[in-house]
Motif scaffolding. Structure first.
Motif, PDB file in Angstrom:
ATOM      1  N   VAL A 212     -72.713  27.811 -43.615  1.00 10.70           N
ATOM      2  CA  VAL A 212     -71.815  28.904 -43.991  1.00 10.70           C
ATOM      3  C   VAL A 212     -71.541  29.735 -42.745  1.00 10.70           C
ATOM      4  O   VAL A 212     -72.480  30.183 -42.082  1.00 10.70           O
ATOM      5  CB  VAL A 212     -72.436  29.776 -45.095  1.00 10.70           C
ATOM      6  CG1 VAL A 212     -71.537  30.977 -45.402  1.00 10.70           C
ATOM      7  CG2 VAL A 212     -72.673  28.946 -46.352  1.00 10.70           C
TER       8      VAL A 212
ATOM      9  N   LEU B  81     -65.583  36.913 -44.768  1.00  8.27           N
ATOM     10  CA  LEU B  81     -66.012  35.656 -45.373  1.00  8.27           C
ATOM     11  C   LEU B  81     -65.665  35.722 -46.850  1.00  8.27           C
ATOM     12  O   LEU B  81     -65.922  36.728 -47.516  1.00  8.27           O
ATOM     13  CB  LEU B  81     -67.522  35.474 -45.190  1.00  8.27           C
ATOM     14  CG  LEU B  81     -68.124  34.179 -45.759  1.00  8.27           C
ATOM     15  CD1 LEU B  81     -67.618  32.965 -44.990  1.00  8.27           C
ATOM     16  CD2 LEU B  81     -69.654  34.246 -45.720  1.00  8.27           C
TER      17      LEU B  81
ATOM     18  N   ARG C 132     -65.621  33.546 -50.711  1.00  7.85           N
ATOM     19  CA  ARG C 132     -65.910  32.381 -51.543  1.00  7.85           C
ATOM     20  C   ARG C 132     -64.559  31.863 -52.017  1.00  7.85           C
ATOM     21  O   ARG C 132     -63.843  32.544 -52.728  1.00  7.85           O
ATOM     22  CB  ARG C 132     -66.806  32.762 -52.728  1.00  7.85           C
ATOM     23  CG  ARG C 132     -67.146  31.557 -53.608  1.00  7.85           C
ATOM     24  CD  ARG C 132     -68.309  31.863 -54.537  1.00  7.85           C
ATOM     25  NE  ARG C 132     -69.547  32.147 -53.826  1.00  7.85           N
ATOM     26  CZ  ARG C 132     -70.335  31.231 -53.267  1.00  7.85           C
ATOM     27  NH1 ARG C 132     -70.005  29.944 -53.319  1.00  7.85           N
ATOM     28  NH2 ARG C 132     -71.431  31.597 -52.642  1.00  7.85           N
TER      29      ARG C 132
ATOM     30  N   GLY D  52     -59.598  33.932 -52.263  1.00  8.52           N
ATOM     31  CA  GLY D  52     -60.975  33.937 -52.726  1.00  8.52           C
ATOM     32  C   GLY D  52     -61.542  35.338 -52.823  1.00  8.52           C
ATOM     33  O   GLY D  52     -60.814  36.335 -52.733  1.00  8.52           O
TER      34      GLY D  52
ATOM     35  N   THR E 120     -67.206  37.945 -49.608  1.00  7.37           N
ATOM     36  CA  THR E 120     -68.666  37.953 -49.717  1.00  7.37           C
ATOM     37  C   THR E 120     -69.340  38.643 -48.537  1.00  7.37           C
ATOM     38  O   THR E 120     -70.518  38.995 -48.627  1.00  7.37           O
ATOM     39  CB  THR E 120     -69.207  36.511 -49.827  1.00  7.37           C
ATOM     40  OG1 THR E 120     -68.793  35.760 -48.671  1.00  7.37           O
ATOM     41  CG2 THR E 120     -68.682  35.826 -51.081  1.00  7.37           C
TER      42      THR E 120
ATOM     43  N   GLU F 222     -66.447  25.611 -49.588  1.00  7.74           N
ATOM     44  CA  GLU F 222     -66.914  26.532 -50.615  1.00  7.74           C
ATOM     45  C   GLU F 222     -66.771  27.981 -50.161  1.00  7.74           C
ATOM     46  O   GLU F 222     -66.462  28.868 -50.963  1.00  7.74           O
ATOM     47  CB  GLU F 222     -68.361  26.206 -50.963  1.00  7.74           C
ATOM     48  CG  GLU F 222     -68.510  24.839 -51.625  1.00  7.74           C
ATOM     49  CD  GLU F 222     -69.950  24.409 -51.759  1.00  7.74           C
ATOM     50  OE1 GLU F 222     -70.846  25.116 -51.230  1.00  7.74           O
ATOM     51  OE2 GLU F 222     -70.198  23.352 -52.377  1.00  7.74           O
ATOM     52  N   GLN F 223     -67.008  28.238 -48.863  1.00  6.80           N
ATOM     53  CA  GLN F 223     -66.768  29.554 -48.279  1.00  6.80           C
ATOM     54  C   GLN F 223     -66.013  29.372 -46.974  1.00  6.80           C
ATOM     55  O   GLN F 223     -66.175  28.358 -46.282  1.00  6.80           O
ATOM     56  CB  GLN F 223     -68.079  30.301 -48.037  1.00  6.80           C
ATOM     57  CG  GLN F 223     -68.844  30.613 -49.317  1.00  6.80           C
ATOM     58  CD  GLN F 223     -69.934  31.641 -49.108  1.00  6.80           C
ATOM     59  OE1 GLN F 223     -69.651  32.801 -48.812  1.00  6.80           O
ATOM     60  NE2 GLN F 223     -71.176  31.227 -49.279  1.00  6.80           N
TER      61      GLN F 223
END
Length: 303
Positions: free
Chosen positions: A22, A31, A33, A65, A68, A96-97
């Motif tokens: 990540v 960042l 998701r 997204g 995060t 995914e991220q």
């Protein structure tokens, strides 16, 4: 985390799922998701080495997204915000991220789906920037050369929203689509200048080219003032003709305006397919084939 990209420069055989760490956001980065990520011709061009990015690397240039984490000094966003924007270096979104450039990100309105938002930064953003730089007044006539493609579709809609008359050069198979967006469709190929002039008897004020090559050379004859000839498809030819390339803005303000237009029903990203991340290879093959009508979007797995 799981991501999709390529192992080394080359063809589709170099595409693969990757297990990557990540990333940590740096200055001017957040960042997220990822909930949705769009597929663009630029993605396969990254893979084949056109942009100088060596593998292994994660593909994907634009995402939507949930924030995060924030990079140092980033303000205007908070953890938990729903956002959309472009990836740093225009790579890294099919994961995914993903990192998103904070200055090229905006809050996603609740009425705009993640899929629609993810489809805005590259194609619709390019079209918006071109129209801003052309600065045509309402009532002017614009030729969009390649009106049925990923940039052409938002270009027609945004031009019509500005009160422009649009002549859309496209393959006959896309004429119903182009007409439905409010443009006058004409076909590519021999005689295209005559067809455009018949569709625009009052003359053409500007040309926005998305095809390049000989197709660009041909439509360039429609404008004597080459400052009104724009292309995003062929830098060498547009320089040869004395025209201009589109300078990308890549700002929060542009993205916020595009989202507002979508929410207001004035802009449809025209998403033709939504596929899961598991089908990223098939999605990119569809775009690389040139047969995709509108935008192709990947939907990420939900926790």
């Amino acid at each position: 985390m799981r991501a999709y990209g390529f192992s080394e420069i080359g063809g589709p055989d170099k595409q693969t799922f990757l297990d990557v760490p990540v990333p940590a956001p740096g200055p001017d980065e957040v960042l997220v998701r990822v909930r949705a990520a769009a597929v663009n011709p630029g993605d396969w061009r990254v893979r084949n080495g056109s942009y100088g990015t060596a593998g292994p690397a994660v593909l994907g240039r634009e995402v939507a997204g949930t924030v995060t984490a924030l990079g140092p000094g980033v303000d205007g966003f908070a953890v938990g915000d729903e956002v959309f924007g472009g990836c740093p270096g225009m790579v890294g979104g099919w994961a995914e991220q993903a990192l998103v450039t904070a200055s090229f990100a905006a809050h996603r309105p609740e009425s705009v789906t993640p899929e629609a938002a993810a489809a805005l930064p590259v194609a619709a953003g390019t079209a918006y920037d071109a129209l801003e730089q052309l600065g045509l007044p309402p009532g002017a006539t614009l030729v969009v050369n390649g009106a049925g493609g990923g940039v052409g579709i938002p270009a027609v809609q945004l031009a019509r929203a500005r009160g422009l008359t649009v002549v859309g050069v496209a393959s006959p198979a896309k004429h119903d689509l182009v007409a439905g967006l409010g443009a006058i469709p004409v076909a590519y190929g021999p005689g295209v200048l005559d067809r455009v002039r018949a569709a625009a008897p009052g003359g053409v004020d500007a040309v926005f080219d998305l095809a390049g090559g000989d197709a660009l050379r041909t439509v360039a004859e429609l404008v004597a003032d080459r400052s009104r000839l724009f292309s995003v498809a062929d830098r060498p030819v547009i320089a040869e003709l004395g025209g201009r390339v589109v300078e990308r803005d890549r700002s929060t303000a542009v993205l916020a305006e595009l989202a507002r237009l979508v929410a207001a029903g004035q802009l449809d990203p025209h998403i033709s397919e939504v596929r899961p991340l598991d089908e990223a290879g098939e999605a990119l093959a569809l775009v690389e084939s040139g047969h995709a009508e509108g935008k192709v979007v990947l939907r990420m797995p939900v926790d």
